[in-house]
Every structure is written in C-alpha cells, then in structure tokens.
Design a protein around this motif. Structure first.
Motif, mmCIF file in Angstrom:
data_model
loop_
_atom_site.group_PDB
_atom_site.id
_atom_site.type_symbol
_atom_site.label_atom_id
_atom_site.label_comp_id
_atom_site.label_asym_id
_atom_site.label_seq_id
_atom_site.Cartn_x
_atom_site.Cartn_y
_atom_site.Cartn_z
ATOM 1 N N THR A 59 38.791 14.781 70.157
ATOM 2 C CA THR A 59 39.833 14.676 69.139
ATOM 3 C C THR A 59 39.333 15.292 67.840
ATOM 4 O O THR A 59 38.137 15.496 67.653
ATOM 5 C CB THR A 59 40.221 13.207 68.854
ATOM 6 N N PHE A 60 40.274 15.601 66.980
ATOM 7 C CA PHE A 60 39.927 15.937 65.608
ATOM 8 C C PHE A 60 40.882 15.179 64.705
ATOM 9 O O PHE A 60 41.939 14.739 65.131
ATOM 10 C CB PHE A 60 39.966 17.460 65.353
ATOM 11 N N THR A 61 40.480 14.983 63.459
ATOM 12 C CA THR A 61 41.249 14.152 62.543
ATOM 13 C C THR A 61 41.669 14.970 61.337
ATOM 14 O O THR A 61 40.881 15.713 60.768
ATOM 15 C CB THR A 61 40.410 12.945 62.085
ATOM 16 N N VAL A 62 42.932 14.817 60.955
ATOM 17 C CA VAL A 62 43.463 15.436 59.746
ATOM 18 C C VAL A 62 44.114 14.314 58.947
ATOM 19 O O VAL A 62 45.035 13.654 59.432
ATOM 20 C CB VAL A 62 44.494 16.541 60.078
ATOM 21 N N ASN A 63 43.632 14.090 57.732
ATOM 22 C CA ASN A 63 44.131 13.016 56.871
ATOM 23 C C ASN A 63 44.166 11.673 57.609
ATOM 24 O O ASN A 63 45.163 10.955 57.587
ATOM 25 C CB ASN A 63 45.522 13.354 56.313
#
Length: 145
Positions: A59-63
């Motif tokens: 996964t990657f996280t944005v805000n």
C-alpha cells in the motif's frame, strides 16, 4: 400451447445451451481456484516487493489515506490468468475446430441413427394420416375405427 413447450424444450435441449451452462459453472469454479492462487501466492509476493510484510505492505498512503495497490494488481493478474486459460483452452481450440469444418478437413457430425430416422418417418406418416382422417368428420383426439 404444445408448440410453445416443444420450442422451449428444443431450446433447452440444444447442445449449445447445455454446454454454456456447464461452461459457466466450470468457469466460476476455475475463477475461485485462480483467485485462491493469486491471494495465496501472488499478492504476498507483490507485498514483499512493495515494502515487506505487515499492515502497510503493498500500500501507499496519501494524506493518511491508504491505497492498496497489491489488491488491485492481484485482481488484474487473476483476470489475466482466467482470460488466458479460457482463450487458450476453450476459445482457440473451438475456433480451430470450426475452421477445419469450414475447410472440410473434419467430417461433419454423424447423421442420426437409423432407428431415429425410421421413428421420424413413422411419426411423419402418422401425422399425415391423422390429417387426412380429420377431413372426413373426425374430431381431433378421436379416431374412426
């Protein structure tokens, strides 16, 4: 009314409909197998390549909103495997068979057995005879003796 049921019976008993139903059931079962394979083996590999194991793997996280790209890639691989197997093991062989039949390399399906032909002729003769008897005052369903 009888003609409607006969048409429905002919439709249901047509080989293509039965083959289609079997294909749908087998396809659904096969999709389950491919999904199990990709969830059990491919998705963990994607997660390992994307940062190891644990909650944030794949996964990657944005805000502070996580995006699970491993699940998307896993679904894409599941689709591609299922589509490839169906194409190479179902569609392609049937297309080759149809092409051979068009060129005359493969004999057409066998004619009906002799007993079936004979029974069909007897049925047609009885229907014709029944139609002739109706012209002489016979009512449908009753035969003159």
């Amino acid at each position: 009314m009888n003609k409607i049921f006969q048409g429905f019976k002919d439709f249901i008993m047509r080989g293509n409909v039965v083959d289609l139903a079997v294909g749908v059931v087998i396809g659904a079962a096969f999709t389950g197998v491919v999904t199990g394979f990709t969830n059990g083996f491919i998705k963990p590999l994607i997660q390992l390549m994307g940062g190891g194991s644990g909650v944030g793997a794949g996964t990657f996280t944005v805000n502070k909103v996580p995006f699970d790209y491993a699940t998307f890639l896993n679904s894409l691989i599941t689709f591609l495997i299922t589509a490839a197997v169906l194409y190479f093991f179902v569609v392609l062989p049937l297309n080759i068979l149809a092409e051979r039949r068009r060129r005359g390399e493969e004999p057409p399906p066998k004619a009906p057995a002799e007993d079936i032909v004979l029974l069909t002729q007897i049925r047609d003769a009885l229907v014709a005879q029944q139609g002739q008897n109706r012209g002489y005052g016979d009512t449908p369903g009753r035969h003159q003796q």
